[in-house]
Design a protein around this motif. Sequence first.
Motif, PDB file in Angstrom:
ATOM      1  N   ASP A  87      -1.323   5.885  35.573  1.00 14.38           N
ATOM      2  CA  ASP A  87      -1.740   6.403  34.275  1.00 14.38           C
ATOM      3  C   ASP A  87      -0.575   7.251  33.743  1.00 14.38           C
ATOM      4  N   THR A  88       0.289   6.664  32.914  1.00 15.39           N
ATOM      5  CA  THR A  88       1.492   7.411  32.501  1.00 15.39           C
ATOM      6  C   THR A  88       1.152   8.550  31.534  1.00 15.39           C
ATOM      7  N   GLY A  89       0.055   8.412  30.797  1.00 17.41           N
ATOM      8  CA  GLY A  89      -0.376   9.501  29.923  1.00 17.41           C
ATOM      9  C   GLY A  89      -0.610  10.771  30.739  1.00 17.41           C
ATOM     10  N   ALA A  90      -1.164  10.592  31.947  1.00  9.28           N
ATOM     11  CA  ALA A  90      -1.441  11.742  32.822  1.00  9.28           C
ATOM     12  C   ALA A  90      -0.136  12.407  33.250  1.00  9.28           C
ATOM     13  N   ILE A  91       0.915  11.617  33.418  1.00  9.48           N
ATOM     14  CA  ILE A  91       2.209  12.188  33.821  1.00  9.48           C
ATOM     15  C   ILE A  91       2.775  13.045  32.675  1.00  9.48           C
ATOM     16  N   TYR A  92       2.699  12.537  31.444  1.00 10.66           N
ATOM     17  CA  TYR A  92       3.124  13.342  30.282  1.00 10.66           C
ATOM     18  C   TYR A  92       2.288  14.620  30.191  1.00 10.66           C
ATOM     19  N   ARG A  93       0.981  14.458  30.414  1.00  5.47           N
ATOM     20  CA  ARG A  93       0.101  15.632  30.348  1.00  5.47           C
ATOM     21  C   ARG A  93       0.473  16.665  31.406  1.00  5.47           C
ATOM     22  N   SER A  94       0.900  16.211  32.596  1.00  8.48           N
ATOM     23  CA  SER A  94       1.227  17.167  33.665  1.00  8.48           C
ATOM     24  C   SER A  94       2.462  17.989  33.283  1.00  8.48           C
ATOM     25  N   VAL A 116       5.397  17.122  23.557  1.00 12.32           N
ATOM     26  CA  VAL A 116       5.963  16.638  24.818  1.00 12.32           C
ATOM     27  C   VAL A 116       6.316  15.145  24.763  1.00 12.32           C
ATOM     28  N   ALA A 117       5.305  14.308  24.436  1.00 11.73           N
ATOM     29  CA  ALA A 117       5.568  12.858  24.415  1.00 11.73           C
ATOM     30  C   ALA A 117       6.526  12.483  23.278  1.00 11.73           C
ATOM     31  N   SER A 118       6.646  13.360  22.294  1.00 12.88           N
ATOM     32  CA  SER A 118       7.530  13.064  21.163  1.00 12.88           C
ATOM     33  C   SER A 118       8.967  13.524  21.414  1.00 12.88           C
ATOM     34  N   ASP A 146      -0.352   1.890  32.667  1.00  9.93           N
ATOM     35  CA  ASP A 146      -0.783   1.938  31.269  1.00  9.93           C
ATOM     36  C   ASP A 146      -0.122   3.061  30.510  1.00  9.93           C
ATOM     37  N   GLY A 147       0.137   2.808  29.232  1.00 12.96           N
ATOM     38  CA  GLY A 147       0.811   3.803  28.407  1.00 12.96           C
ATOM     39  C   GLY A 147       1.000   3.316  26.988  1.00 12.96           C
ATOM     40  N   ARG A 148       2.135   3.698  26.412  1.00 12.04           N
ATOM     41  CA  ARG A 148       2.422   3.309  25.024  1.00 12.04           C
ATOM     42  C   ARG A 148       3.674   2.452  24.913  1.00 12.04           C
ATOM     43  N   ASP A 149       4.638   2.688  25.848  1.00 16.22           N
ATOM     44  CA  ASP A 149       5.933   1.997  25.751  1.00 16.22           C
ATOM     45  C   ASP A 149       6.278   1.316  27.065  1.00 16.22           C
ATOM     46  N   ILE A 150       5.266   0.933  27.828  1.00 13.33           N
ATOM     47  CA  ILE A 150       5.539   0.349  29.154  1.00 13.33           C
ATOM     48  C   ILE A 150       6.188  -1.032  28.997  1.00 13.33           C
ATOM     49  N   GLY A 151       5.593  -1.878  28.167  1.00 13.65           N
ATOM     50  CA  GLY A 151       6.137  -3.231  27.984  1.00 13.65           C
ATOM     51  C   GLY A 151       7.433  -3.249  27.184  1.00 13.65           C
ATOM     52  N   ILE A 205      -5.510  18.738  33.168  1.00 12.72           N
ATOM     53  CA  ILE A 205      -4.706  18.115  32.103  1.00 12.72           C
ATOM     54  C   ILE A 205      -5.580  17.458  31.045  1.00 12.72           C
ATOM     55  N   ARG A 206      -6.894  17.586  31.175  1.00 14.62           N
ATOM     56  CA  ARG A 206      -7.802  16.884  30.238  1.00 14.62           C
ATOM     57  C   ARG A 206      -8.348  17.803  29.145  1.00 14.62           C
ATOM     58  N   THR A 207      -7.761  18.980  28.955  1.00 11.98           N
ATOM     59  CA  THR A 207      -8.278  19.891  27.929  1.00 11.98           C
ATOM     60  C   THR A 207      -7.750  19.482  26.551  1.00 11.98           C
ATOM     61  N   LEU A 249      -0.918  19.237  22.584  1.00 12.57           N
ATOM     62  CA  LEU A 249       0.496  19.555  22.779  1.00 12.57           C
ATOM     63  C   LEU A 249       1.261  18.386  23.408  1.00 12.57           C
ATOM     64  N   THR A 250       0.580  17.586  24.216  1.00 15.60           N
ATOM     65  CA  THR A 250       1.268  16.427  24.793  1.00 15.60           C
ATOM     66  C   THR A 250       1.697  15.504  23.666  1.00 15.60           C
ATOM     67  N   SER A 251       0.776  15.294  22.727  1.00 12.76           N
ATOM     68  CA  SER A 251       1.085  14.394  21.621  1.00 12.76           C
ATOM     69  C   SER A 251       2.146  14.988  20.700  1.00 12.76           C
ATOM     70  N   SER A 252       1.991  16.266  20.330  1.00 12.73           N
ATOM     71  CA  SER A 252       2.866  16.814  19.291  1.00 12.73           C
ATOM     72  C   SER A 252       4.210  17.305  19.818  1.00 12.73           C
ATOM     73  N   LYS A 261      -6.002   9.669  12.808  1.00  7.11           N
ATOM     74  CA  LYS A 261      -4.837  10.580  12.815  1.00  7.11           C
ATOM     75  C   LYS A 261      -3.939  10.295  14.011  1.00  7.11           C
ATOM     76  N   ARG A 262      -4.568  10.139  15.209  1.00  8.68           N
ATOM     77  CA  ARG A 262      -3.788   9.892  16.430  1.00  8.68           C
ATOM     78  C   ARG A 262      -3.039   8.561  16.328  1.00  8.68           C
ATOM     79  N   ASP A 263      -3.702   7.548  15.746  1.00  7.93           N
ATOM     80  CA  ASP A 263      -3.034   6.252  15.570  1.00  7.93           C
ATOM     81  C   ASP A 263      -1.779   6.431  14.735  1.00  7.93           C
TER      82      ASP A 263
HETATM   83  O1   DC Z   1      -3.180   8.145  27.184  1.00  5.55           O
HETATM   84  P1   DC Z   1      -3.280   9.669  27.043  1.00  5.55           P
HETATM   85  O2   DC Z   1      -4.187  10.154  25.950  1.00  5.55           O
HETATM   86  O3   DC Z   1      -3.553  10.368  28.347  1.00  5.55           O
HETATM   87  O4   DC Z   1      -1.790  10.101  26.609  1.00  5.55           O
HETATM   88  C1   DC Z   1      -1.464  11.446  26.363  1.00  5.55           C
HETATM   89  C2   DC Z   1      -0.394  11.515  25.295  1.00  5.55           C
HETATM   90  O5   DC Z   1       0.846  11.011  25.780  1.00  5.55           O
HETATM   91  C3   DC Z   1      -0.701  10.748  23.999  1.00  5.55           C
HETATM   92  O6   DC Z   1      -0.326  11.562  22.910  1.00  5.55           O
HETATM   93  C4   DC Z   1       0.204   9.537  24.060  1.00  5.55           C
HETATM   94  C5   DC Z   1       1.337   9.980  24.942  1.00  5.55           C
HETATM   95  N1   DC Z   1       1.871   8.914  25.799  1.00  5.55           N
HETATM   96  C6   DC Z   1       3.102   8.398  25.495  1.00  5.55           C
HETATM   97  O7   DC Z   1       3.705   8.774  24.488  1.00  5.55           O
HETATM   98  N2   DC Z   1       3.643   7.430  26.305  1.00  5.55           N
HETATM   99  C7   DC Z   1       2.981   6.993  27.384  1.00  5.55           C
HETATM  100  N3   DC Z   1       3.532   6.065  28.173  1.00  5.55           N
HETATM  101  C8   DC Z   1       1.707   7.516  27.697  1.00  5.55           C
HETATM  102  C9   DC Z   1       1.176   8.483  26.884  1.00  5.55           C
END
Ligand code: DC
Length: 230
Positions: A32-39, A101-103, A127-132, A88-90, A96-99, A178-180
């Motif tokens: 779960d790569t989102g969890a890694i960003y969240r950590s 860290v992940a950016s 799973d994530g956003r930019d894995i493929g 990490i689920r708060t 903050l992960t979205s605005s 908004k998140r999309d």
């Molecule tokens: O999937 P999630 O909601 O746990 O992801 C947390 C945040 O990290 C979300 O804003 C998207 C971002 N993210 C990312 O940019 N790239 C990834 N591979 C996974 C998550």
Amino acid sequence: MGINIAIDGPSGAGKSTIARKAAAELGFIYVDTGAIYRSVTYYCLKNGVDMSDPASIESALPGIKPGLGFIEGVQHVFVNGEDVSDKIRTPEVSMLTSSAVASNPKVREFLLELQRRLARENNVIMDGRDIGTVILPNADLKIFLTASPEVRAQRRYNELKEKDPYITYEQVLDDVNKRDHTDAHHEVGALKMADDAVLCDTTELTLNQSVKKVTDLIRKTVMSNGGTRA
Ligand code: DC
């Protein structure tokens, strides 16, 4: 080299639930790569890093050691030895992960090798956003998992209303939209379907049907590769 399955898609498409179930069924590791960003966000908050300053986040990176581990078959997320799976689920960490860290391109670069190493050493469904597109461009199979914003909002609303009786469907739909928008417009790591990904739309599917669709696709791919390579 493990078998690598990349699953990308917008929030609320059911990626993590589907990927987790498919991985359990096939004996793969679910990452779960989102969890890694969240950590990373959690660590920064705990250590007083100024989240409004990208340079402060970047200078904290060398001290951050995220990792995944398994306790009785369940994946836990660690940062510098602390189990942060629940912390990490708060909403604060999500936001903050979205605005912040992940950016941040330096954060993405920092986490790239960790993600690639996990994929080299294990059979993974990641799973994530930019894995493929970025992390595993040579994945054996890339799935882009999506569903209509209305259905994603409805699923999320069903989950949230148990915890918060005042929440409305309209609020949740507004958040999803908004998140999309933010996820699609990040300068780096923007959500984008890889050219060679299989589109999997779960709008009309139940969870079990979605899991079956994904496991069928993976089985077909693994079999056409001549079985397990790991
Ligand atoms: O999937 P999630 O909601 O746990 O992801 C947390 C945040 O990290 C979300 O804003 C998207 C971002 N993210 C990312 O940019 N790239 C990834 N591979 C996974 C998550």
